[in-house]
Write an enzyme that holds these catalytic residues in place. Structure first.
Site, PDB file in Angstrom:
ATOM      1  N   THR A 140       0.843  -1.198   0.000  1.00 14.17           N
ATOM      2  CA  THR A 140       0.000   0.000   0.000  1.00 14.17           C
ATOM      3  C   THR A 140       0.874   1.243   0.000  1.00 14.17           C
ATOM      4  O   THR A 140       1.901   1.278   0.676  1.00 14.17           O
ATOM      5  CB  THR A 140      -0.961   0.092   1.200  1.00 14.17           C
ATOM      6  OG1 THR A 140      -1.662   1.344   1.111  1.00 14.17           O
ATOM      7  CG2 THR A 140      -0.248   0.074   2.536  1.00 14.17           C
ATOM      8  N   ILE A 141       0.461   2.237  -0.754  1.00 13.10           N
ATOM      9  CA  ILE A 141       1.204   3.508  -0.713  1.00 13.10           C
ATOM     10  C   ILE A 141       0.870   4.273   0.569  1.00 13.10           C
ATOM     11  O   ILE A 141       1.590   5.178   0.948  1.00 13.10           O
ATOM     12  CB  ILE A 141       0.892   4.420  -1.925  1.00 13.10           C
ATOM     13  CG1 ILE A 141      -0.549   4.936  -1.912  1.00 13.10           C
ATOM     14  CG2 ILE A 141       1.194   3.716  -3.236  1.00 13.10           C
ATOM     15  CD1 ILE A 141      -0.772   6.137  -2.808  1.00 13.10           C
ATOM     16  N   ASP A 142      -0.226   3.891   1.228  1.00 18.54           N
ATOM     17  CA  ASP A 142      -0.689   4.651   2.399  1.00 18.54           C
ATOM     18  C   ASP A 142       0.161   4.396   3.640  1.00 18.54           C
ATOM     19  O   ASP A 142       0.111   5.171   4.593  1.00 18.54           O
ATOM     20  CB  ASP A 142      -2.145   4.285   2.718  1.00 18.54           C
ATOM     21  CG  ASP A 142      -3.077   4.547   1.545  1.00 18.54           C
ATOM     22  OD1 ASP A 142      -2.739   5.406   0.702  1.00 18.54           O
ATOM     23  OD2 ASP A 142      -4.128   3.884   1.455  1.00 18.54           O
ATOM     24  N   ARG A 188      -5.293   8.155   2.363  1.00 20.21           N
ATOM     25  CA  ARG A 188      -6.527   7.838   3.093  1.00 20.21           C
ATOM     26  C   ARG A 188      -6.559   8.510   4.457  1.00 20.21           C
ATOM     27  O   ARG A 188      -6.302   9.696   4.562  1.00 20.21           O
ATOM     28  CB  ARG A 188      -6.693   6.322   3.231  1.00 20.21           C
ATOM     29  CG  ARG A 188      -7.142   5.715   1.926  1.00 20.21           C
ATOM     30  CD  ARG A 188      -7.974   4.483   2.200  1.00 20.21           C
ATOM     31  NE  ARG A 188      -8.494   3.986   0.929  1.00 20.21           N
ATOM     32  CZ  ARG A 188      -8.905   2.757   0.734  1.00 20.21           C
ATOM     33  NH1 ARG A 188      -8.874   1.883   1.719  1.00 20.21           N
ATOM     34  NH2 ARG A 188      -9.373   2.399  -0.428  1.00 20.21           N
ATOM     35  N   GLU A 244      -5.180  14.021   1.623  1.00 23.64           N
ATOM     36  CA  GLU A 244      -6.578  13.893   1.170  1.00 23.64           C
ATOM     37  C   GLU A 244      -7.522  13.601   2.345  1.00 23.64           C
ATOM     38  O   GLU A 244      -8.712  13.895   2.270  1.00 23.64           O
ATOM     39  CB  GLU A 244      -6.716  12.785   0.124  1.00 23.64           C
ATOM     40  CG  GLU A 244      -6.339  11.403   0.648  1.00 23.64           C
ATOM     41  CD  GLU A 244      -6.612  10.265  -0.343  1.00 23.64           C
ATOM     42  OE1 GLU A 244      -7.137  10.499  -1.429  1.00 23.64           O
ATOM     43  OE2 GLU A 244      -6.255   9.114   0.005  1.00 23.64           O
TER      44      GLU A 244
END
Lengths: 406, 406
Positions: A140-142, A188, A244
């Site tokens: 995951t990039i998160d 996120r 975001e």
């Protein structure tokens, strides 16, 4: 003896490095068939399955070229398995595993996908199945996966984001008038990726990024305005990184309920906060503002961290190697040393990752100076090195599934 | 014997390649002083001027490193010189030219900047000044400069846009559900850059970009909807390139008058049409849509076409070389051959470029098949080769003004 691999959730720049690792392990461990499930778990349900052609894989430099190819080459899904283990879909999945004589299934994905790994293992346990192992491989990039030092995909996203922030800064500085450029960054509900923005300031006389706003922050619009006014005393042109997932303390900028298409795991669609803050500040300070939303390219960028890619490959390799003998595990990275950077690999239970979110530690958020120090120490090693990209006729090009599978 | 160079208008990825060309010519032609005007013509008015340190320039690989450094390193301005040649600002500019003993001034910029070159030459002619030449050097990603085959900066922007379109396609294809991704591309009132999107489809079995909308098009929202519905029969996931200057035939999506900050040349701020079409189609077809605005990074990308960079360098070199003996000229590119691609260099009068816009020829717009063929023939040679970028500590890095000027 056959194995199967699938990809799920949002793409990253190195999710195919992990796939390359699984395939390479399949070759090294002498698997007869290395099967690929298209669109995650849906491929198994619908028998939408391809097989690696080992000769083609070697002939077409599959290992190296997969490492350069961002975004899930096997496609993805957001299919959530039912809670009820008696649901017929489980029977279908295991029947198809059996048809293809799969003894290990590797599922590459994030916290949602680990829910799938967990449930398949619950089914295995409940039905005392002993002929298949189901394991996960993280991505995951998160960077919001629990248990691990960092998630594969995060380093490349950070490398891309910070390189673009520097390009944005070069654009901002050309006019000698006051301006603010907001840059909306993914992540996120966790501020990890946005917090890496400090890397762009590393060893600079002048900050590339002046301020950043994270989902973990509790700031009112007034506070934001005051912070910006203060920074404008130092610099004509500000760059402000906005996660975001950030929301002002009083939720004054809250989105109207957007129609979410991300039905599977019921995540809200979170984007647009950067533009809203930009509009607010423009109105309040009567100053030129704009918002650059980095958007999907930050997760499928062709700018790939070599460190990240190598680690993702190792995790994929390990997932199949360990998955050959054990079920219900996920390999992950531990940081052993920072200077020089050194990691080790371990495994954990998918239940420790599934449906959980790792946020930035509270101590790191004590103040911005602490956060900057912590983030540079933490994230700088993850962006080191880059993968030479492919071009044909001058345009970015990449390996196709047909180049190594049928 | 001294020369002076400035940059003006919006940045490009190779505007510093032209600067490198001017400086290299200054060295080769034995100029005593090579001066740099900061923020375009404003630097001369305010005596905000630096001087190239030739030893530093060579020692720090200034020529090569400037070619890698996107966005105007000298800063820019949107200052429009008054129509009245008796205005005191002209006296001030020429007085400062004299102070610095400038015998050639090179102004790198687009159609607005050529207005400046033209007016300075009108002043020269009116006042019979014989000790200075003022010449232009073209640049723009919009490719809307008249007289020339193509503008420096356009090729790199096309290379970036098409490479990103392929990354966007990789992201779009991962889910097996219907979706449309609109990609908003710059270019002001000309569709050149958006029309290059066909390059992303070059030699592909399957289109990367399915549809494109240009400022030159006359299409109603109904037509757009029908075209999209038709394409959805062939492909689940569509990528639609939309030029920032596109407007539906009936102006139903027209922006409320946005407060323009681009006061100098009174250009409207044109952005946001992609999102509007995206919202419209989402509502009409009840399908997942999103819009990716490529935004400023497309003009300051670190992905640089070598062909473009080399040509920009040559134009800068030529500007000073020719400007040493002639005033009121702008060097430009002519295409001699396409197979193999070969250009020659010529000069023209800035009046042929200033305040004009070159649009895509009407014949090319006969239908999309013609446009695709024409654009591939025209634009493909311009994106060839890439410049190896600089990284420090894993993040994109670049030369600074202090590295070669004081």
């Amino acid at each position: 003896m056959n194995c199967l691999v699938g990809q799920s959730g949002g793409p990253t720049a190195v999710i195919n490095s992990s796939l390359a690792g699984v395939i390479q392990a399949g070759i090294d461990l002498n698997y007869d068939g290395i099967f690929l499930s298209l669109n995650g778990i849906e491929g198994i349900i619908n028998k939408n399955i391809k097989k690696v052609d080992k000769d083609l894989f070697e002939k077409n430099f599959g290992k190296d070229r997969l490492k350069k190819r961002p975004s899930s080459i096997l496609g993805s899904c957001r299919y959530k398995l039912p809670e009820d283990l008696d649901d017929e879909v489980y029977g279908k999945i295991f029947e198809n595993f059996k048809t293809y004589k799969i003894d290990t299934f590797v599922y590459i994905g994030g916290n949602d996908s680990m829910d799938t790994v967990m449930k398949l293992n619950a089914y295995i346990e409940k039905n005392k199945i002993d002929w298949i192992n189901v394991v996960g491989c993280p991505k995951t990039i998160d960077n919001d996966l629990c248990e691990m030092d960092h998630s594969p995909g995060f380093g490349s996203a950070a490398k891309f984001v910070n390189s673009v922030l520097r390009q944005v800064r070069l654009d901002c500085d050309i006019y000698p008038i006051k301006s603010i450029t907001f840059v909306e960054i993914m992540g996120r509900n966790a501020g990890w990726l946005t917090a890496t923005s400090y890397l762009s300031n590393y060893k600079r006389d002048k900050d590339v990024v002046n301020l950043l706003y994270l989902p973990e922050d509790e700031k009112s619009l007034d506070q934001i305005k005051e912070e910006i006014k203060e920074k404008l005393k130092e610099d004509n042109n500000l760059v402000v990184a906005v996660s975001e997932g950030f929301m002002d303390k009083d939720s004054l900028l809250e989105n109207e309920k957007q129609k979410s298409f991300d039905k599977g795991f019921n995540h809200p669609i979170i984007a647009g906060i950067g533009q809203k803050i930009s509009d607010y500040i423009h109105k309040e300070l009567e100053i030129k503002t704009r918002c650059v939303e980095l958007n999907i390219v930050q997760r499928t960028s062709f700018l790939i961290s070599k460190t990240d890619s190598d680690e993702a490959f190792e995790l994929g390799y390990l997932a199949l190697k360990e998955g050959k003998v054990k079920t219900n595990i996920v390999p992950f990275l531990k940081r052993e040393e920072n200077n020089p950077y050194k990691v080790s690999y371990s495994t954990t239970n998918p239940a420790n990752i599934a449906n959980k979110e790792k946020k930035i530690p509270k101590e790191w958020l004590a103040n911005r100076k602490v956060l900057e120090e912590k983030m540079i120490e933490y994230a700088l090693p993850l962006v080191q090195g880059q993968i030479d990209q492919e071009y044909s006729d001058g345009i970015f090009d990449y390996i196709k599934l047909e180049d190594f599978a049928k």
